[in-house]
Design an enzyme around this catalytic site. Structure first.
Site, short mmCIF file in Angstrom:
data_model
loop_
_atom_site.label_atom_id
_atom_site.label_comp_id
_atom_site.label_asym_id
_atom_site.label_seq_id
_atom_site.Cartn_x
_atom_site.Cartn_y
_atom_site.Cartn_z
N LEU A 1 36.75 70.26 42.15
CA LEU A 1 37.90 69.98 42.36
C LEU A 1 36.70 68.06 42.65
O LEU A 1 35.78 68.30 43.20
CB LEU A 1 38.77 69.55 43.26
N ASP A 2 37.57 67.15 42.12
CA ASP A 2 36.62 65.56 42.65
C ASP A 2 36.28 65.35 43.98
O ASP A 2 37.96 66.67 45.07
CB ASP A 2 36.89 64.83 42.07
N ARG A 3 35.31 65.06 44.71
CA ARG A 3 35.60 64.87 45.94
C ARG A 3 37.06 64.44 47.15
O ARG A 3 37.30 65.05 47.75
CB ARG A 3 33.97 63.94 46.67
N ARG B 1 42.41 61.12 35.33
CA ARG B 1 42.04 59.71 35.95
C ARG B 1 41.40 58.72 34.44
O ARG B 1 42.53 58.09 35.17
CB ARG B 1 40.89 60.00 36.91
#
Length: 293
Positions: free
Chosen positions: A134-136, A234
């Site tokens: 997962l992205d930060r 995104r």
């Protein structure tokens, strides 16, 4: 049946019972307080799955084990909540702001490092293996493997084993209807993902979105993925004309929460070893709901 080795005990259940009552019956030499403490620490396993539920129902044939060498689940893990742990997997709820794995600039403040230190409490040779990321600034459910075998099975059969991946995306503007976005994604030299309708220009990505709540300025979408490309949600929200709140990289002009408005809400999959159907859910962050009261 009872086995004792390295502070471990194991029994096969003969008749229906509740877990705590069963433990009291099998451990008469221990005080009830000490038995409850072992259960609370997550060092009781039913069919190789750690549990702390005193009233968990037992069926004939179930295997109940005490593993005092297992990590103490009362240990607080900053930024990570363990939703499930067994011999092969750890499923967590990750906070926004925490990296999934190390980068050149950050080695220690990652979910991978935190979980690695956690499993080494039981044995210094224990390891964690990355399955997905997962992205930060994305919070929510993710899974790590505890063995290379489980990692390989999940990664090599991800599309077949994962039955649901649901995200909650808070986007800018008012989205009026549900839909599906299909495009081909590629990464440029700046590590930014690009979307194209030309199949020669990337890997196919499919994103389904459903309006969950909407206001004049923002919409909360329920998003399901058929594919799992880097930054897929995104860039698809940018392509839709409604970038995710806080996502400056992909067109957002607002950042009210100082984080990305993206949350991994549900992950459902078939266990790579036991073949059990598993489903985990992380609540929608309350801050996502503040615009819709």
């Amino acid at each position: 049946m009872k086995n004792t080795k390295e502070n471990n005990e194991q029994w096969t259940v003969k008749e229906k019972n509740e877990l705590l009552k069963f433990l009291f019956e099998r451990m008469p030499d221990r005080s009830k307080k000490s038995v409850r403490a072992v259960l609370a620490r997550g060092q009781v396993f039913v069919n190789d799955v750690s549990t702390s539920q005193f009233n968990e129902p037992l069926e004939p044939g179930d295997i109940v084990a005490i593993r005092l060498s297992a990590p103490n689940k009362r240990v607080s893990l900053r930024g990570v909540k363990i939703l499930h742990e067994d011999a092969d997997l750890i499923v967590i709820d990750k906070e926004a702001g925490l990296l999934s794995i190390a980068t050149n600039n950050e080695k220690d403040k990652t979910a991978y490092h935190i979980l690695s230190e956690y499993v080494k409490q039981a044995h210094p040779r224990n390891r964690i293996f990355v399955v997905h990321r997962l992205d930060r600034e994305t919070s929510g459910v993710m899974v790590y493997a505890k063995t290379p075998e489980a990692q390989q099975i999940l990664q090599n059969n991800w599309k077949q084993l994962v039955t649901e991946r649901t995200y909650m995306a808070l986007v800018e503007g008012r989205v009026s209807e549900n839909g599906t976005i299909i495009s081909f994604l590629s990464e440029d030299k700046t590590l930014t993902m690009r979307s194209s309708q030309n199949e020669q220009h990337g890997k196919k990505a499919i994103t389904h979105y459903t309006v969950f709540k909407t206001s004049r300025k923002q919409t909360l979408l329920k998003v399901n993925l058929d594919t799992g490309r880097k930054n897929q949600i995104r860039i698809h929200m940018q392509e839709l004309g409604h970038p995710i709140v806080g996502d400056k990289k992909y067109g957002s002009t607002t950042n009210p929460f100082r984080r990305l408005g993206l949350h991994a809400h549900i992950l459902a999959f078939t266990h790579p070893v036991t073949h059990q159907k598993m489903r985990f859910q992380s609540p929608v962050p309350p801050m996502f709901m503040t615009q819709f009261k």
